[in-house]
Design a protein around this motif. Sequence first.
Motif, PDB file in Angstrom:
ATOM      1  N   TYR A 179      -6.209  -4.834   1.863  1.00  0.00           N
ATOM      2  CA  TYR A 179      -6.139  -5.841   3.141  1.00  0.00           C
ATOM      3  C   TYR A 179      -5.593  -7.067   2.828  1.00  0.00           C
ATOM      4  CZ  TYR A 179     -10.199  -7.556   0.333  1.00  0.00           C
ATOM      5  OH  TYR A 179     -10.959  -8.151  -0.644  1.00  0.00           O
ATOM      6  N   ASN A 180      -5.202  -7.743   3.791  1.00  0.00           N
ATOM      7  CA  ASN A 180      -4.385  -9.060   3.659  1.00  0.00           C
ATOM      8  C   ASN A 180      -5.265  -9.788   2.773  1.00  0.00           C
ATOM      9  OD1 ASN A 180      -2.401  -8.050   5.125  1.00  0.00           O
ATOM     10  ND2 ASN A 180      -2.969  -8.919   7.090  1.00  0.00           N
ATOM     11  N   LYS A 181      -4.830 -10.399   1.733  1.00  0.00           N
ATOM     12  CA  LYS A 181      -5.444 -11.323   1.023  1.00  0.00           C
ATOM     13  C   LYS A 181      -4.473 -12.743   0.868  1.00  0.00           C
ATOM     14  CE  LYS A 181      -7.406  -8.085  -2.210  1.00  0.00           C
ATOM     15  NZ  LYS A 181      -7.630  -7.298  -3.474  1.00  0.00           N
ATOM     16  N   LYS A 213     -13.490   6.827   4.478  1.00  0.00           N
ATOM     17  CA  LYS A 213     -13.942   5.601   3.986  1.00  0.00           C
ATOM     18  C   LYS A 213     -14.862   5.881   2.825  1.00  0.00           C
ATOM     19  CE  LYS A 213     -14.049   1.096   3.646  1.00  0.00           C
ATOM     20  NZ  LYS A 213     -15.093   1.037   2.614  1.00  0.00           N
ATOM     21  N   SER A 231       0.844  -1.147  -0.067  1.00  0.00           N
ATOM     22  CA  SER A 231       0.143   0.023   0.108  1.00  0.00           C
ATOM     23  C   SER A 231       0.881   1.373  -0.090  1.00  0.00           C
ATOM     24  CB  SER A 231      -0.782   0.096   1.101  1.00  0.00           C
ATOM     25  OG  SER A 231      -0.076   0.203   2.358  1.00  0.00           O
TER      26      SER A 231
END
Length: 276
Positions: A263-265, A251, A224
């Motif tokens: 986000y973590n994938k 947001k 990011s």
Amino acid sequence: MPEVSEIQTHFFELFPQAQHFGILLLKALIIMLVGYYVSKFIRSKVHKAIAKKDHILANFISQIIFILSIVVMILAALGTIGVQTNSIIAVLGTAGVAIALGLKDSLSSVASGIILIILRPFKQGDLIEFDGMIGSVEVINLFTTHLRLNDGKFAIIPNSNIAKANIINTTYNEQRRIELILGVGYESDIDLVKNLVIKVFNSCPEVDLTQGYFVGLTELGESSLNFTLRFWVKLEYGVINAQSKVLEAIKKILDENHIEIPYNKLDVNIIKQDAS
């Protein structure tokens, strides 16, 4: 066995002394009783007079006056029944050294309380940060300081702990600066992200624009682009509430402009092999 007349004679010989001691004891009790209520009265008057300007100082001084008045009253009562108060004072002075060594922590809190009253790092109602706790000051006693924490809990802290600790008094300013890290996808337009965040700042009444703000790319993360956001919020809105409002607005505006917050994938690839 002694005759009845002899017993009566000895009784009447002793009775004047018993009667005299009883009168002295009654006087001592009256002195203690009257002295106690007089001490309470003086404490109340002193507290009321000083509390008009400073409630914490009034509470501290009134406690000291009350304790000293009680000590004087006890010595006066003992002197009334014939006890040599000079000897008692001398004994107490000698014993005071041993007591002071045994109660050094408590006496340290008293000394620290006096220092807090003189230096005045905070006053009643101030919001302070101390040892990971954030709370409003309610009172400074001889030994302890009382804080009402933000979650409603009541903290009683020894004065010695506060006097030697780092204290942050947040009451002097009506604003509080917040710093946030905002991560967006690498494909995002840097200028667009900055402009959208600034737009949120300008539209949120909780943000104090007179104090200025900072929005900039400060880190190229693993997955990011990380922007640092620094801005000031008005305490009247509440720090947590203001931060929440800003985050919600950011947001929403990022979603509207199709800017991804990574986000973590976990990508799973399945390789199909021939049965042969």
